[in-house]
Every structure is written in C-alpha cells, then in structure tokens.
Enzyme design. Sequence first.
Site, PDB file in Angstrom:
ATOM      1  N   ARG A  15      93.246 -18.583 -58.541  1.00  0.00           N
ATOM      2  CA  ARG A  15      91.412 -19.494 -59.276  1.00  0.00           C
ATOM      3  C   ARG A  15      91.546 -19.471 -59.851  1.00  0.00           C
ATOM      4  NH1 ARG A  15      87.898 -16.898 -53.642  1.00  0.00           N
ATOM      5  NH2 ARG A  15      89.266 -14.987 -54.671  1.00  0.00           N
ATOM      6  N   LYS A  74      86.612 -14.004 -60.244  1.00  0.00           N
ATOM      7  CA  LYS A  74      86.437 -12.432 -59.525  1.00  0.00           C
ATOM      8  C   LYS A  74      86.373 -12.198 -60.520  1.00  0.00           C
ATOM      9  CE  LYS A  74      88.024 -11.371 -56.174  1.00  0.00           C
ATOM     10  NZ  LYS A  74      87.258 -11.264 -55.189  1.00  0.00           N
ATOM     11  N   TYR A  93      82.144 -14.131 -58.863  1.00  0.00           N
ATOM     12  CA  TYR A  93      81.801 -13.498 -57.654  1.00  0.00           C
ATOM     13  C   TYR A  93      81.758 -12.113 -58.529  1.00  0.00           C
ATOM     14  CZ  TYR A  93      82.861 -16.631 -53.836  1.00  0.00           C
ATOM     15  OH  TYR A  93      82.784 -17.605 -53.855  1.00  0.00           O
ATOM     16  N   HIS A  95      80.797  -8.545 -56.379  1.00  0.00           N
ATOM     17  CA  HIS A  95      80.576  -7.521 -55.670  1.00  0.00           C
ATOM     18  C   HIS A  95      80.052  -5.452 -56.554  1.00  0.00           C
ATOM     19  CE1 HIS A  95      81.413 -10.005 -52.146  1.00  0.00           C
ATOM     20  NE2 HIS A  95      82.590 -10.805 -53.232  1.00  0.00           N
ATOM     21  N   GLU A 117      78.205 -14.332 -55.214  1.00  0.00           N
ATOM     22  CA  GLU A 117      78.115 -13.794 -53.510  1.00  0.00           C
ATOM     23  C   GLU A 117      76.045 -13.606 -53.584  1.00  0.00           C
ATOM     24  OE1 GLU A 117      79.572 -11.975 -56.068  1.00  0.00           O
ATOM     25  OE2 GLU A 117      79.232  -9.821 -55.211  1.00  0.00           O
ATOM     26  N   ASP A 269      86.992  -8.160 -44.602  1.00  0.00           N
ATOM     27  CA  ASP A 269      86.269  -7.234 -46.260  1.00  0.00           C
ATOM     28  C   ASP A 269      85.001  -6.806 -45.834  1.00  0.00           C
ATOM     29  OD1 ASP A 269      84.632  -9.583 -45.208  1.00  0.00           O
ATOM     30  OD2 ASP A 269      84.661 -10.613 -46.911  1.00  0.00           O
TER      31      ASP A 269
HETATM   32  N1  LIG Z   1      88.675 -12.399 -45.412  1.00  0.00           N
HETATM   33  C1  LIG Z   1      88.809 -12.365 -46.282  1.00  0.00           C
HETATM   34  O1  LIG Z   1      89.339 -13.060 -46.504  1.00  0.00           O
HETATM   35  C2  LIG Z   1      87.457 -13.730 -45.888  1.00  0.00           C
HETATM   36  C3  LIG Z   1      87.023 -14.424 -46.004  1.00  0.00           C
HETATM   37  C4  LIG Z   1      85.537 -15.312 -45.937  1.00  0.00           C
HETATM   38  C5  LIG Z   1      85.167 -14.107 -45.359  1.00  0.00           C
HETATM   39  N2  LIG Z   1      84.743 -13.172 -45.034  1.00  0.00           N
HETATM   40  C6  LIG Z   1      84.622 -12.701 -43.972  1.00  0.00           C
HETATM   41  O2  LIG Z   1      84.468 -12.606 -42.402  1.00  0.00           O
HETATM   42  C7  LIG Z   1      83.197 -12.586 -41.842  1.00  0.00           C
HETATM   43  C8  LIG Z   1      82.564 -13.761 -41.380  1.00  0.00           C
HETATM   44  O3  LIG Z   1      81.678 -14.028 -41.897  1.00  0.00           O
HETATM   45  P1  LIG Z   1      80.855 -15.916 -42.129  1.00  0.00           P
HETATM   46  O4  LIG Z   1      80.575 -16.615 -43.355  1.00  0.00           O
HETATM   47  O5  LIG Z   1      81.871 -16.750 -40.546  1.00  0.00           O
HETATM   48  O6  LIG Z   1      79.618 -15.315 -41.355  1.00  0.00           O
HETATM   49  P2  LIG Z   1      78.283 -15.896 -40.829  1.00  0.00           P
HETATM   50  O7  LIG Z   1      77.246 -14.919 -40.755  1.00  0.00           O
HETATM   51  O8  LIG Z   1      78.658 -17.028 -40.998  1.00  0.00           O
HETATM   52  O9  LIG Z   1      78.736 -15.583 -39.177  1.00  0.00           O
HETATM   53  C9  LIG Z   1      79.430 -14.497 -38.245  1.00  0.00           C
HETATM   54  C10 LIG Z   1      78.299 -14.902 -36.838  1.00  0.00           C
HETATM   55  O10 LIG Z   1      78.969 -13.673 -36.148  1.00  0.00           O
HETATM   56  C11 LIG Z   1      78.337 -13.354 -35.152  1.00  0.00           C
HETATM   57  N3  LIG Z   1      78.648 -11.737 -34.428  1.00  0.00           N
HETATM   58  C12 LIG Z   1      77.738 -11.185 -35.022  1.00  0.00           C
HETATM   59  N4  LIG Z   1      77.777  -9.967 -34.329  1.00  0.00           N
HETATM   60  C13 LIG Z   1      78.598 -10.133 -33.143  1.00  0.00           C
HETATM   61  C14 LIG Z   1      78.876  -9.635 -32.107  1.00  0.00           C
HETATM   62  N5  LIG Z   1      78.832  -8.053 -31.903  1.00  0.00           N
HETATM   63  N6  LIG Z   1      79.647 -10.759 -31.268  1.00  0.00           N
HETATM   64  C15 LIG Z   1      79.984 -11.519 -31.761  1.00  0.00           C
HETATM   65  N7  LIG Z   1      79.665 -11.995 -32.695  1.00  0.00           N
HETATM   66  C16 LIG Z   1      78.860 -11.327 -33.326  1.00  0.00           C
HETATM   67  C17 LIG Z   1      76.617 -14.153 -35.791  1.00  0.00           C
HETATM   68  O11 LIG Z   1      76.098 -14.201 -34.798  1.00  0.00           O
HETATM   69  C18 LIG Z   1      77.536 -15.440 -36.848  1.00  0.00           C
HETATM   70  O12 LIG Z   1      77.176 -16.385 -35.543  1.00  0.00           O
HETATM   71  C19 LIG Z   1      82.071 -11.408 -42.911  1.00  0.00           C
HETATM   72  O13 LIG Z   1      82.674 -10.318 -42.476  1.00  0.00           O
HETATM   73  C20 LIG Z   1      82.920 -12.436 -43.950  1.00  0.00           C
HETATM   74  O14 LIG Z   1      82.688 -11.198 -44.893  1.00  0.00           O
HETATM   75  C21 LIG Z   1      87.178 -12.707 -45.275  1.00  0.00           C
END
Ligand SMILES: NC(=O)c1ccc[n+]([C@@H]2O[C@H](COP(=O)([O-])OP(=O)(O)OC[C@H]3O[C@@H](n4cnc5c(N)ncnc54)[C@H](O)[C@@H]3O)[C@@H](O)[C@H]2O)c1
Length: 374
Positions: A15, A74, A93, A95, A117, A269
């Site tokens: 990126r 990054k 970003y 972190h 972030e 993550d």
């Molecule tokens: N791997 C990657 O490349 C990547 C990229 C972007 C985001 N992420 C990660 O994805 C995850 C989700 O991000 P998001 O933006 O959707 O967050 P978000 O806050 O929009 O959504 C998270 C949801 O999880 C729900 N939740 C919490 N505890 C729960 C449980 N026990 N059971 C069911 N639902 C539950 C919350 O109510 C919320 O609606 C985060 O950890 C984020 O860091 C990873």
Amino acid sequence: MRIGVAKEIKSQEYRVALTPAGARELVQRGHEVRVEAGAGAGSAFTDDAYERAGAAIGSVDDVWGRSDLLLKVKEPIASEYRRLREGLALFTYLHIAADEPLTRALLDSGITAIAYETVETDRGALPLLAPMSEIAGRLAPQAGADHLEKPKGGRGILLGGVAGVAPARVLVIGGGMVGYNAAVIALGMGAQVTILERSVDRMRHLEEILSGRVSLLMSSTLQIEESLKDADLVIGAVLIPGALAPKLITREMLGTMKEGSVLVDVAIDQGGCAETSRPTTHDEPVYTVDGVIHYCVANMPGAVPITATRALTNVTLPYVEELADHGVLRAIQLDPELASGVNVFAGHVTYEAVAEAHGLDYTPLDDALAAGVI
Ligand SMILES: NC(=O)c1ccc[n+]([C@@H]2O[C@H](COP(=O)([O-])OP(=O)(O)OC[C@H]3O[C@@H](n4cnc5c(N)ncnc54)[C@H](O)[C@@H]3O)[C@@H](O)[C@H]2O)c1
C-alpha cells in the site's frame, strides 16, 4: 506545508499513503508534495502519475529529510528509526502499544507521531480502521471458499451450491464491520449465513439492513457449540475494544466440527477468537488443527493493495488536509479527533493505553502542549 510520502519497506506491504488524486488535492491547496520514487508501484500508481498530479518524486533521504509531515501506511521499522526527528510529524498506522522499541525511538527522536488507529470520533468510532475491517470482512468468504475446495485440503463444498444441492453453511461470529461485510459477500456467493452477535441493538440493525436474509442468533457458549457442528466455514469477527479477542472456540469444540471445514479468524490481530489460532502470513496463510483448516492472516487487506490503498486514502485525506492547512500544532488543537490520534508528542507519551502498556509516564496532550514543550 511540505508533505512527504514514504515508500513502504516492510515485507509484503504494497500500500501507499497517498494516491495521485490525493496528491492533486493537496497541491491545489498550495502544499508541496514529495513522493518517494516507486512508492505507488505496489498499488499500480506510477511515479509519472504523481508528477502529473503536481507532486515531486524524490529519494528516501529527500522525502524523510525535507518534509514537515510524513505520510506512511505502516509503522517505521528498525532501519527507519534513524530518520525520526524533531520538527517532523508522522501520520501512519503505529500500533505502538505492542511495540516498545518503536515507542522509545519515537520518544527519543522528539517527533510528533499521530496514529491512524487511535483517531476517534466523539461517538467512539475509529474512522481510519473501518475501511480495513470492510476489506478484511469482504475477503474472508473469498479466502474461506478457496480453502474449502478439495485440492486445497478443504471439504470440497461450493459455497453457493447449485439448483437441487444445498449451499454451504457460513457461521459469522461477531456482527460488526467485519462480520457485516463478510455476511454480505457470503450471501452474494449464495451461502446460507448465520451471524452470532452479543448486542441486541446491533442484531436489530443487521436484521433491517440485511432484510432478514441471514439468521441472527444471540452469541453464547452453548449457541457457538451448536452452530459450529453444522458450519462449513466459520468467520471469527469479534472485537472487545482495547482487549484481546475472547477465546470463544475451544480446542474441544474443534473436535465437533466437520473434517475439512475452514475457520477464517479475522480477529487474529487481537489474538484470535479460537484457542488454536496463531497468526499466519500471505505466504503461508493456513494450517490445520483437528481437521479444521485455520486461515489466520493478520494483515488480510495487504492482499488487495489496489483496493486497500484507495479505501485508506479516502478516509485519511480529510485529516491530512487539516494537518496541512492549519499546521500540525494548530490542527491537533482544533480537532479532537486528530488529537486522539497523537500518541507521542515532543518526547512525551500522550496516549494513555500506550503509556500503560510500557509502564511509561502518561502526559495528556493538552499538558504537553501547554508546557510549550515544542
Ligand atoms: N486480520 C485482519 O487483517 C483484520 C483486518 C481488519 C480488522 N480485523 C479485526 O477484526 C475484528 C473485528 O473488527 P470489527 O471492525 O468488525 O469490530 P466491530 O467492533 O465493528 O465488531 C465487533 C463485533 O463483535 C461483537 N462481539 C463482541 N463479543 C462478542 C461475542 N462474544 N460473540 C459475538 N459477538 C461479539 C460486538 O458486539 C461487535 O458487534 C477485530 O479484532 C479487528 O482488529 C482484522
């Protein structure tokens, strides 16, 4: 203002922090934009395209050394620490709560470090993280569908089925930004989709915007146990802000899942939502535990830099414009959203969670500003 755009040198990062369109906007506002040679190549932007937009192309020394504001994607890696300096503001970003060496390098350098972030709206939203969640969510069913194919080690089921043959079952745990976007794509691919959520309000909203096309169930240990048995593809998308992801899928539960089913743990993550999840890379995205294929790539959007760069710069540009138009100091005084992004200011940690994570002193930004430390 003199704005620099550095080339990302972290492995597998394609990126870039500004598109030619963004450069054009800044140049039009009277700013000087200098882009490191080749910085846009991974996102299909040539140096020529930046030059046509009015930016200059420069060397790495030029871009870091002659800018007031440096844009990156990054965090700086160790070989870049020597380039951090007083008088420079870095917007990227970061972190740093998970990176003590970088925190110390930022503090020692006297730089102003603003983290994408932690830029936060008054409603608690994180606008510069949201597009990456949208992308990761939309990639999850695509990655899952791929690994469900037999030659990839999966069960050998087509997500959408065909006329007369049932589609695959997709279980999305967490219905936030990632979960909603995963559900939209899985539905589009013809799968049968269930979302487990903990927030009733969020479920009401999902019910409305997905027009009842998914099953929405309250998330509980019992429900997760039941739903895992039926699922072909599980997408982990939970988030508890500021905390590690809860381990909702235990090792024991894996044993009840279908042989060759796939878990795409997007929440990796934050540690992942399965006990058996550990971070993987795009080079080697999967591993198998108890017959369940785990896809746990920690930077999923990195796979689609053309989309990710544009999505990122769409949301960062308004803040960059503010920083450039008002000057960094005035902009962070004027805009509380930008202020919440400031993690390090003139040798002080100005973001509480970062100070806590490393046992360092925390200086509220206002105090650091008032102390006239710059
Ligand atoms: N791997 C990657 O490349 C990547 C990229 C972007 C985001 N992420 C990660 O994805 C995850 C989700 O991000 P998001 O933006 O959707 O967050 P978000 O806050 O929009 O959504 C998270 C949801 O999880 C729900 N939740 C919490 N505890 C729960 C449980 N026990 N059971 C069911 N639902 C539950 C919350 O109510 C919320 O609606 C985060 O950890 C984020 O860091 C990873």
